[in-house]
Structure formats: structure tokens, C-alpha cells
Design an enzyme around this catalytic site. Structure first.
Site, short mmCIF file in Angstrom:
data_model
loop_
_atom_site.label_atom_id
_atom_site.label_comp_id
_atom_site.label_asym_id
_atom_site.label_seq_id
_atom_site.Cartn_x
_atom_site.Cartn_y
_atom_site.Cartn_z
N TYR A 113 0.61 -6.29 -3.08
CA TYR A 113 -0.31 -6.64 -1.99
C TYR A 113 -1.67 -7.02 -2.57
CZ TYR A 113 -3.68 -5.85 1.71
OH TYR A 113 -4.72 -6.00 2.58
N ASP A 185 4.69 1.51 -2.96
CA ASP A 185 4.16 1.18 -1.62
C ASP A 185 5.37 0.91 -0.72
OD1 ASP A 185 3.11 -0.09 0.65
OD2 ASP A 185 1.42 -0.90 -0.49
N1 PLP Z 1 0.08 -2.19 1.35
C1 PLP Z 1 0.65 -3.24 1.95
C2 PLP Z 1 2.05 -3.61 1.60
C3 PLP Z 1 -0.07 -4.00 2.90
O1 PLP Z 1 0.52 -5.05 3.47
C4 PLP Z 1 -1.40 -3.60 3.21
C5 PLP Z 1 -2.20 -4.37 4.19
O2 PLP Z 1 -1.80 -5.41 4.65
C6 PLP Z 1 -1.95 -2.51 2.55
C7 PLP Z 1 -1.18 -1.81 1.63
C8 PLP Z 1 -3.37 -2.08 2.81
O3 PLP Z 1 -3.41 -1.42 4.02
P1 PLP Z 1 -4.75 -1.31 4.93
O4 PLP Z 1 -5.03 -2.68 5.42
O5 PLP Z 1 -4.36 -0.33 5.98
O6 PLP Z 1 -5.82 -0.81 4.03
#
Ligand code: PLP
Length: 397
Positions: A113, A185
Site C-alpha cells: 500500500y 496487512d
Molecule cells: N493498508 C491497506 C491495504 C490500505 O488499503 C490502506 C488504506 O487505503 C491502509 C493500510 C491505511 O489505512 P488508513 O487509511 O486507515 O490509514
């Protein structure tokens, strides 16, 4: 108490405790307070000495609404413990800061990400933590990169936006052989689709802004793991003040109650929509793990046969102008660069989630100008099909 089916566990999130005093609201009230009261100095000394369950001091350290979502997510993930933060990035950064120290090296999946990459490249680099990107779906490349003795590996169960699926058990084995921690993740798969800890990962993280919240109205993030790891991570969340707010915790608790229904429906819709879109002559490629031409189709079938994700990515003619034409022709499907709400939305990885990568990096791992990511919602599938048919009609000569 016997462990219940995840649907039951989710539905009962925040149910009242039978030992509660009157009044007994069926759902947990919102403890919208920054601080909790004590009888006297002895009381606060006792609190610090034993930290009894159900006692709180200050909402940055802990709050009953936050505890509720932490306990439920830990159960769903099969983890000893979980710690929430104010966003997915709050959770990911707290986990990384708990594992790494100056001089360490981190090995990261090349299509991680974009926000995670920005944190690692722009923030952690200032603290002498170095970084290598590798294709985590190719264990030979991972083996080669392990020569740099990373302290931490960061993978995703389903990557964004091509839904690539690494071999988590294989990564865990390799990470542990060099004494590294594997953090995964699991946002796109949810704990209903996959449980990374059961496959050997040390930490599983989520952006709860996505399927847990589920209605595009709250930000949150969570890390799951052993009690020892989570206590350390909670220490960072508390110290830097990236704690989840009580009302946001309450919204996430409400979202989790229906997460199994929403996720199941969205995954089913995604499978049907992917099959439908793969027939369109305007689309050169459809990415969804249910499709036989997806590189990890077999892994998806064996690991997550029914819930293999609700993100479908399509390759349109490769120019921003063509993508704009398509988006303007499909006004009922909103262009909103997030995902996992109840309605279907579109995003454009080239200009949003992956803009932190160089153009060469984006092209190297298959992110092109023409890619459109569809976060499939819970609408009626025939409506979705006809709306996409209208949008794609702009390409018919
Ligand atoms: N991990 C993934 C796979 C994501 O798609 C995102 C955000 O789009 C995040 C982490 C980060 O999350 P946040 O926007 O809640 O900080």
C-alpha cells in the site's frame, strides 16, 4: 465458553455484559470521556499497581469502547491480543516502530500500500532504517533479498490493486530463519477470508477504515499478535497519541456486527462482476483471484475459496483521457479513492494509492494509467452489470 462461529462473534460485538449495573443498554454506550475518576490517592495507586480489568485512567491509554473492538478483532484473528489506533497507518507505523531500531533493514512487498511505502521511505529513512522492495509472490527473490538480514518483512495477504497473494507460510518460515518478524496487512482479506497468524505471521494489521467500519464513515487501524508484541505496540500508540477515539471505536464495533454479511455479499458480487467484465472487448484484462487467469488463482481456491476478495481491477485503454471518459459515463458509481464501503466505488491507482512510487516502479509491477480499481459493494449484481455496461459503452465505436 465455547468459541463461536465468526458470524456470531461479529454480530455480538459490544453486547452488554450481564454483570453490568442498571441501566443495562443492549449495546455498549459510548464512553465519550477523556479521563476516568478515582476515589482517592490510594485508589489510583492500586490502579497503577494492578491495572484491574474494567478500570481505566485516561482515554489515550485505553477506553471501554476501544477495548471492545480490540477483544473482538483478536478473537476473529485468532490472536492473543490486539491494539487499535486512529487509522490503518497509525497501526502500521506503531507496529514498525515497535519492531525496528536505527540501523535495521526492512524487506517489503514491492506492491505494498502506497501509504506504508511513504511512511517507510519518507519518515523511517530519517532514523537510519533502510528498505528493499521485492516481489513477494516469488520466493526466490525473497530468498535473495534476505541476504541483507532484515529485521522485519511486510507483506499483504491480497495486494492492492492486483490482488496478488503471497505464500504467507513460506514467508513466515524464511523470516524466522533469519530472525526477522513477519507483519502481514490483512485489510483486503479480512479475518474472515484469511488468518495470517495461523499461517505463521507474527503480526496481522488492518485498516479498519475498510471492511470493519464498512460504511466509509470512520478511520481506524488494528494490530493483532501475541500479548507481548501487542503490549509493546500499545506502548507506542499511547506514547505518540495515535489512539482510537471512543466514538470511532463504537462505529467500528457497529460495522463489525455486519462485516460477515457485507463481506460475503461483496465477494460474491465481485466474482460475478469479474466474470461479466472479462467478456467486455473494452477491457484488456480483469484482475480477481476467482479468475482462472489470475496468477494466484490456485492459491486463492485452496486458501479462501468463497471469500477471495471484493476488489476487481480492470485494464482500460491506457490513457488518463480514456479513464476519465469511462468515469464520467458511469456517474452512479462514485470515484472515491478508498474501498470497502457498502456501495461500489472506483479508484485510479496510478494517480491515487500508488502515486508515492516512481513511474518506473509502477510500470514494473503492473500499475498502468489505464488500470481502474473497483471496490465492489453489496448492491444487486444486475444493477452493477448494467451500470458498468453503460460506462463501457463509451469505448464502442
Ligand atoms: N493498508 C491497506 C491495504 C490500505 O488499503 C490502506 C488504506 O487505503 C491502509 C493500510 C491505511 O489505512 P488508513 O487509511 O486507515 O490509514
Amino acid at each position: 465458553m465455547s468459541e463461536k462461529h465468526p458470524d456470531t462473534t461479529s454480530a455480538r460485538t459490544g453486547e452488554r455484559n450481564r454483570d453490568d449495573e442498571w441501566p443495562r443498554p443492549e449495546t455498549q454506550p459510548i464512553y465519550q470521556t477523556s479521563v476516568f475518576a478515582f476515589d482517592d490517592v490510594d485508589d489510583v495507586v492500586d490502579y497503577y499497581a494492578s491495572r484491574p480489568n474494567g478500570r481505566y485512567l485516561y482515554s489515550r491509554n485505553g477506553n471501554p469502547n476501544v477495548t471492545t473492538v480490540e477483544e473482538i478483532v483478536a478473537r476473529l484473528e485468532g490472536a492473543e491480543s490486539a491494539c487499535f489506533a486512529a487509522s490503518g497507518m497509525g497501526a502500521i507505523s506503531a507496529a514498525v516502530l515497535s519492531v525496528c531500531k536505527a540501523g535495521d533493514h526492512i524487506l517489503v512487498s514491492q506492491d505494498i500500500y502506497g501509504g506504508t511505502l511513504v511512511f517507510l521511505r519518507n519518515v523511517l529513512a530519517n532514523f537510519q532504517v533502510s528498505l528493499t522492495l521485492a516481489d513477494f509472490t516469488d520466493l526466490e527473490r525473497v530468498d535473495a533479498a534476505l541476504a541483507q538480514r532484515p529485521a522485519l518483512l511486510i507483506a499483504e495477504t491480497l495486494s492492492n490493486p492486483l490482488m496478488r497473494i503471497p505464500d504467507i507460510a513460506g514467508l513466515a518460515k524464511r523470516a524466522h530463519e533469519v530472525g526477522a518478524v513477519l507483519m502481514v496487512d490483512n485489510t483486503f482479506a479480512t479475518p474472515l477470508g484469511l488468518k495470517p497468524l495461523a499461517l505463521g505471521a507474527d503480526l496481522s494489521v488492518h485498516s479498519a477504515t475498510k471492511y470493519m467500519g464498512g460504511h466509509s464513515d470512520v478511520s481506524g487501524g488494528v494490530v493483532c499478535g501475541t500479548r507481548e508484541w501487542i503490549d509493546r505496540i500499545r506502548g507506542v500508540v499511547t506514547a505518540v497519541g495515535s489512539n482510537l477515539a471512543p466514538f470511532d471505536a463504537w462505529l467500528i464495533a457497529r460495522g463489525i456486527k455486519t462485516m460477515p454479511l457485507r463481506f460475503e455479499r461483496a465477494c460474491g458480487n465481485a466474482r460475478l462482476l469479474a466474470a461479466y467484465l472479462s467478456e467486455s472487448p473494452a477491457i484488456s484484462r480483469v484482475w480477481h483471484p476467482s479468475r482462472p487467469d489470475h496468477p494466484e488463482h490456485d492459491r486463492a481456491v485452496s486458501m479462501m475459496p468463497d471469500l477471495c476478495g471484493a476488489i476487481v481491477t480492470i485494464a482500460l485503454p491506457d490513457s488518463l483521457e480514456q479513464v476519465n471518459r469511462f468515469m464520467r459515463a458511469i456517474p452512479t458509481i462514485v470515484f472515491a479513492p478508498s474501498l470497502a464501503g457498502v456501495t461500489t466505488t472506483l479508484s485510479h491507482p496510478w494517480t491515487t494509492s500508488h502515486r508515492g512510487f516512481s513511474e518506473d516502479e509502477r510500470r514494473a509491477f503492473g500499475i498502468t494509467e489505464g488500470l481502474v480499481r473497483i471496490s465492489v459493494g453489496i448492491e444487486q449484481i444486475d444493477d452493477l452489470k448494467s451500470e458498468f455496461a453503460e460506462g463501457l459503452a463509451v469505448f464502442v465505436i
